[in-house]
Design an enzyme around this catalytic site. Structure first.
Site, PDB file in Angstrom:
ATOM      1  N   ARG A   7      31.072 -10.803  -3.503  1.00 26.52           N
ATOM      2  CA  ARG A   7      29.648 -10.496  -3.831  1.00 26.52           C
ATOM      3  C   ARG A   7      28.564  -9.749  -2.730  1.00 26.52           C
ATOM      4  O   ARG A   7      28.287  -8.713  -3.119  1.00 26.52           O
ATOM      5  CB  ARG A   7      28.953 -11.748  -4.590  1.00 26.52           C
ATOM      6  CG  ARG A   7      27.563 -11.295  -5.112  1.00 26.52           C
ATOM      7  CD  ARG A   7      27.167 -12.741  -5.406  1.00 26.52           C
ATOM      8  NE  ARG A   7      27.905 -13.489  -6.565  1.00 26.52           N
ATOM      9  CZ  ARG A   7      27.789 -13.360  -7.848  1.00 26.52           C
ATOM     10  NH1 ARG A   7      26.659 -12.993  -8.031  1.00 26.52           N
ATOM     11  NH2 ARG A   7      28.674 -14.048  -8.610  1.00 26.52           N
ATOM     12  N   THR A   8      28.334 -10.434  -1.825  1.00 24.79           N
ATOM     13  CA  THR A   8      27.659 -10.215  -0.743  1.00 24.79           C
ATOM     14  C   THR A   8      28.202  -8.730   0.019  1.00 24.79           C
ATOM     15  O   THR A   8      27.418  -7.878   0.397  1.00 24.79           O
ATOM     16  CB  THR A   8      27.332 -11.141   0.378  1.00 24.79           C
ATOM     17  OG1 THR A   8      26.977 -12.246  -0.302  1.00 24.79           O
ATOM     18  CG2 THR A   8      26.273 -10.674   1.329  1.00 24.79           C
TER      19      THR A   8
ATOM     20  N   LYS B  68      44.828 -14.080  14.280  1.00 27.87           N
ATOM     21  CA  LYS B  68      45.905 -14.025  15.522  1.00 27.87           C
ATOM     22  C   LYS B  68      45.283 -14.847  16.493  1.00 27.87           C
ATOM     23  O   LYS B  68      45.822 -14.871  17.752  1.00 27.87           O
ATOM     24  CB  LYS B  68      46.256 -12.608  15.718  1.00 27.87           C
ATOM     25  CG  LYS B  68      47.100 -11.915  14.393  1.00 27.87           C
ATOM     26  CD  LYS B  68      47.432 -10.477  14.975  1.00 27.87           C
ATOM     27  CE  LYS B  68      47.970  -9.687  13.744  1.00 27.87           C
ATOM     28  NZ  LYS B  68      47.570  -8.162  14.154  1.00 27.87           N
TER      29      LYS B  68
ATOM     30  N   ARG C 153      29.008 -12.214   8.133  1.00 29.74           N
ATOM     31  CA  ARG C 153      28.969 -13.539   7.454  1.00 29.74           C
ATOM     32  C   ARG C 153      30.104 -14.488   8.181  1.00 29.74           C
ATOM     33  O   ARG C 153      31.160 -14.040   8.497  1.00 29.74           O
ATOM     34  CB  ARG C 153      29.600 -13.132   6.150  1.00 29.74           C
ATOM     35  CG  ARG C 153      30.107 -14.305   5.370  1.00 29.74           C
ATOM     36  CD  ARG C 153      29.246 -15.333   4.861  1.00 29.74           C
ATOM     37  NE  ARG C 153      28.268 -15.047   3.974  1.00 29.74           N
ATOM     38  CZ  ARG C 153      28.261 -14.938   2.507  1.00 29.74           C
ATOM     39  NH1 ARG C 153      29.439 -15.663   1.974  1.00 29.74           N
ATOM     40  NH2 ARG C 153      27.290 -14.622   2.115  1.00 29.74           N
TER      41      ARG C 153
ATOM     42  N   HIS D 102      20.486 -17.307   5.123  1.00 32.31           N
ATOM     43  CA  HIS D 102      21.047 -16.149   4.260  1.00 32.31           C
ATOM     44  C   HIS D 102      19.782 -15.139   3.881  1.00 32.31           C
ATOM     45  O   HIS D 102      19.463 -15.273   2.752  1.00 32.31           O
ATOM     46  CB  HIS D 102      21.859 -16.453   3.220  1.00 32.31           C
ATOM     47  CG  HIS D 102      22.552 -15.466   2.278  1.00 32.31           C
ATOM     48  ND1 HIS D 102      22.538 -14.241   2.797  1.00 32.31           N
ATOM     49  CD2 HIS D 102      23.500 -15.550   1.408  1.00 32.31           C
ATOM     50  CE1 HIS D 102      23.413 -13.317   2.067  1.00 32.31           C
ATOM     51  NE2 HIS D 102      23.908 -14.445   1.182  1.00 32.31           N
TER      52      HIS D 102
END
Lengths: 316, 194
Positions: free
Chosen positions: A55-56, A83, A105, A135
């Site tokens: 969504r974001t 990795k 994020r 946020h």
């Protein structure tokens, strides 16, 4: 505005209102035949997502593309991060590719702050959610939605408006950013939840708190329901989901106690039947779908204000 | 751009009645050129172009007895000097509900100077639709063009020096409620356009 957007606390009231006003102008773009503006032509925005968030990420991607920026999506799964690459090496790679803004994020609180202030990258950093910390663009889009419904026609905007934020405040970066930003804009915030889901140190947040949803609901102008973040819970924060929704879920009966103008919000993703029932989520009071639409306009406003002018040209 | 303090009001070249007469003449010229007002859409460039567009539309409506759609077109994101200054606040864009496709769009601005604002407006218009024709009406043409752009309707040709600034004050936007165009010495020589 500052060069980065890391916390809702970075925004002064003037900054926040500039974002809201800019978003209001940009929102009309969705009604035009060509949904594109040239402001960020030739700029590169990297979406650096260490946590899943469709969504974001698509909201930021749409926002950057509508401003004509080039967008590079970097998801940690299947990338060099899995990795064993460190945040620093990832950042140096992005820097070498010439990113003008990094939208990050991350599961760890403070990762965007580290990226912005480490000197690894020269780009603007936008926090798209870090751990249980903040946020800020979600808070801005929530404030924008509130402002459109409760503030646009009034002197003083959201001054004195009452907003209840209900549920899993403890794990919610949305709640913290919202509490900070709504305070900045002059609104009064009440956090509601079971004692186990209100964070330690909440006395310092300058907000009201309550354990009793029914007592709060008739007084507020907006109710923001939070998702119960079970993926972040190890241990018993409440006895059963059923008991949680009985005490802190928003259902039709509780909705009937709201004032006529009160709106219902949810940052998504919703768990219908847990914190909110389907009839409430689909009711006329619910502005949940509009929040998504507003998210693109608000993120466009943030990217434009951070990258559109000259300040980001000259690194500090 | 705030008006200069009253200590130096500059030289007034158009007063309220001059502005009124110029707008009336422009309105008639627009009707004459387009043989009526049927397909017209007036788009003002904020801020001062918008009240000028509204006044011209009101005059055309009086003569032709039709309502002329009026809107505004913000050009901020289309400016060629966007990157030279900190991010600017956006101004309203309001396209009339009938749209601009197939219409004759008359752009309205207060001062025509370098032509860069109008170049930006033409780009902005391109993203909104495809008008049949685009015309330009300005209250003042002060010369010093930097692009091959000219106005179709001019209220007043005003020869100026680059060291001067043309200040347009409109009653709709000013606290003192007075219309006036004046020439002032420019406080800083770097400011161009507007």
């Amino acid at each position: 505005m500052k060069r980065h957007l890391l916390s809702a606390a970075d925004l002064t009231r003037d900054d926040a209102e500039l974002v809201l006003e800019t978003a209001a102008e940009l929102r009309s773009l969705a009604d035009r035949p060509i949904k594109k503006l040239p402001a960020l032509r030739g700029r590169t925005v990297v979406n650096l997502f260490f946590e899943d968030s469709t969504r974001t990420r698509i909201s930021f991607e749409a926002a950057a593309k509508r401003l004509s920026a080039d967008v590079i999506n970097f998801a940690a799964k299947g990338s060099s991060v899995s990795k064993g690459e460190s945040l620093k090496d990832t950042a140096l790679t992005l820097e070498a590719m010439g990113a003008d803004a990094v939208v990050i994020r991350h599961g760890a609180s403070g990762a965007p702050h580290r990226l912005a202030h480490s000197g690894w990258v020269r780009s603007s950093v936008v926090n798209a959610g870090d751990g249980t910390h903040e946020h800020p663009t979600q808070a801005l889009l929530d404030a924008f939605t509130l402002w459109r419904h409760l503030g646009e026609e009034r002197r003083g905007g959201l001054e004195g408006r009452r907003v209840a934020i209900v549920g899993d405040v403890l794990h919610s970066r949305v709640a913290r950013s919202n509490a900070l930003l709504l305070k900045t804009l002059g609104a009064e915030v009440t956090l509601v939840g079971p004692p186990t889901l209100l964070p330690v140190g909440i006395e310092g947040w300058d907000v009201e708190t309550s354990y009793d949803l029914d007592a709060v609901l008739p007084k507020v102008d907006a109710v923001m329901m939070l998702r119960v973040q079970r993926e972040r819970m190890q241990g018993g924060f409440f006895p059963t989901p059923r008991e949680y929704s009985r005490r802190y879920g928003l259902d039709g009966r509780r909705m009937a106690t709201l004032q006529d103008h009160t709106i219902v919000m949810h940052p998504g993703p919703m768990v219908r039947g847990m914190e909110i029932t389907a009839d409430v989520a689909d009711s006329d009071r619910s502005v949940i779908v509009e929040q998504v639409t507003n998210g693109v306009a608000v993120r466009m406003a943030v990217l434009y204000l951070l990258l559109g002018g000259s300040e980001s040209e000259s690194p500090e | 751009m705030p008006a200069a303090p009253l200590a130096h009001p500059g030289r007034v070249v158009l007063d309220a009645r001059d502005i009124g007469r110029a707008l009336t003449r422009i309105s008639h010229e627009i009707i004459e050129r387009n043989k009526g007002a049927g397909d017209l859409v007036l788009l003002g460039i904020p801020r001062r172009g918008v009240p000028l567009a509204q006044r011209i539309a009101a005059r055309i409506s009086q003569v032709e007895d039709v309502d002329v759609p009026v809107g505004s077109l913000d050009i901020t994101m289309y400016r060629d000097d966007l990157r030279l200054k900190p991010a600017r606040a956006l101004l309203p864009t309001e396209i009339p509900s009938g749209g601009i496709d197939g219409k004759v769009v008359v752009l309205v601005d207060d001062v025509l100077f370098s032509g860069r604002t109008i170049r930006a407006a033409l780009d902005a218009l391109n993203d909104v639709g495809r008008p049949r024709a685009v015309q330009l009406a300005v209250l003042v043409d002060r010369g010093h063009r930097e692009l091959p752009i000219r106005a179709d309707f001019v209220g007043k040709n005003l020869p100026t020096s680059l060291s001067e600034r043309v200040s347009v004050r409109l009653a709709d936007l000013e606290d003192d409620g007075v219309d006036a165009v004046s020439i002032e010495p420019r406080p800083d020589a770097t400011e161009v356009g507007e």
